[in-house]
Write an enzyme that holds these catalytic residues in place. Sequence first.
Site, short mmCIF file in Angstrom:
data_model
loop_
_atom_site.label_atom_id
_atom_site.label_comp_id
_atom_site.label_asym_id
_atom_site.label_seq_id
_atom_site.Cartn_x
_atom_site.Cartn_y
_atom_site.Cartn_z
N ASP A 7 3.62 -12.47 -8.01
CA ASP A 7 2.87 -13.61 -8.58
C ASP A 7 3.86 -14.76 -8.73
O ASP A 7 5.05 -14.63 -8.38
CB ASP A 7 2.24 -13.23 -9.94
CG ASP A 7 0.97 -14.04 -10.25
OD1 ASP A 7 1.08 -15.28 -10.29
OD2 ASP A 7 -0.10 -13.45 -10.43
N HIS B 298 -11.37 -15.58 -4.19
CA HIS B 298 -12.41 -16.50 -4.70
C HIS B 298 -11.82 -17.79 -5.29
O HIS B 298 -12.54 -18.73 -5.56
CB HIS B 298 -13.32 -15.79 -5.72
CG HIS B 298 -12.72 -15.53 -7.06
ND1 HIS B 298 -13.46 -15.12 -8.14
CD2 HIS B 298 -11.44 -15.59 -7.51
CE1 HIS B 298 -12.69 -14.96 -9.20
NE2 HIS B 298 -11.45 -15.25 -8.84
#
Length: 468
Positions: free
Chosen positions: A296, A347
């Site tokens: 991340d 998304h």
Amino acid sequence: MQSISTLRRLASIISDSVDTMERVYASSDVPLPSLDEPFNPQDPAEALRQEPEVSNAVKNLMAAAAQISTTVCDPMRFAVNTSRAFHLSSCLLVVSNLNIAEILREAGPKGATAEDIAAPSHANPNLIARILRLLATHHIFREVSPGVFANNRVSSTLDKGKSLSVLNSNHKDRFIGSSGIAALVEHGADIGGKSGVYLADSMLNADGVIPFKLAYRTEEEFFTWLHQAENSHNATRFGVAMQGTAETEPSDLIFQGFDWDLLPHNGTIVDVGGGIGHVSLTIACKYPHLRVVMQDLAPSIELSKKYWRENFPEHISKQMVKFQVHDFFSPQPIKEAAVFLLRYIIHNWSDDQAKAILHRLRVAALPTTRLVILEKIVPFASVEDLEASRTKEISGAFRPSAEYPLLPNWGPATADLYLYDLNMHVLLGGVERTLEGFWDLLEPAGWKLVEVHHCGGSQLSQLVAIPV
Ligand SMILES: C[S@@+](CC[C@H](N)C(=O)[O-])C[C@H]1O[C@@H](n2cnc3c(N)ncnc32)[C@H](O)[C@@H]1O
């Protein structure tokens, strides 16, 4: 006449659903939880909601009740009320910030007066009463007697599970160690709410600029903004909110699809954009022979290290989990992944950006690497021609639709999907996709979609792809 027969049909769907629930709860000898009582996730009755028979009955009941109510309501009033629904989300934001669910937990079932609720924050008691009354009118909190409020099943889910003295002494860290629902509610009502009101402006006057950028007067993308030092409280809240998304799903959801048993000993799961890492940690707890690489941006990796230290330190000490700062738009450094896991990543991005992320993974994939995507797959609100669909051959793709006269997608019973979709748009320019939408991303990025698993009791699906 048509309308009366439709009403009768909807009423009988409601009645049949209640019969089903009565039978299942009676046969398990547990009462249906009351709306007036605080939510208790340990109550065996809560687990029953995941039973397919019950979750179908609940979906039918919710869809039919909403459709009946809209059918019979004055349509002008319905439209105007809907235009003011944003007040609900602003009120929830106040309630969470002022720790009202926690004040009412400590007050117990008799509740507390608006004056007592307002006292710790020096808020205006009349305004607190009006806010709580609006929410109580929507079955969030109870007004037990005039001006006296208590928690109910819904409001108690906002409880961060800490004493008021702890919460008052450290407002900044109030979400750490909480279930994540309050963080999810605040994130949605705060940044989502502020951005959402700019949707029309962004389309009509601002040439499609993402509403978040208009609301926050920033040129930065959402995640860049989130990870700036001055927004660290928002980033912490967001990290816990992501964990909160899992609280709204069955705890075994990650095991309801892709067969993790198939992975070799020491196989590596790369948790791409893994956030704090709660999903890969759940997998590693069940399969401790699997390695995890947490990837991340830097601030999330710091939160993730803390989360793993607190929840699965053994995996760290055995060097089975590695923490790697990595931007998924740059070349993927892990070349021996058994699985690239992406939960709630695709998304967040437009089609071109999502294809770029998937392509980076494809370049680093071995022929045996599997791509496991956890996302919501959006159905249409109309009947679909399944035979005409390009995805009809994919294993598990089929999903039943609701019986007539319900909307095929169960209408407001599945509203979360469409609320998420617009949340993605207003914050990030992202999108919740149909199954064909996923196919159209994966194919050009070099992945073939081979399995879809629609997870029971949840709106999240697993999509499994192989490199081609
Ligand atoms: C919606 S969260 C999902 C987190 C996690 N997968 C989960 O399901 O809880 C999206 C994650 O993508 C990360 N992210 C955003 N941009 C990124 C980038 N360019 N490279 C890597 N990670 C990124 C964010 O920091 C955040 O943790």
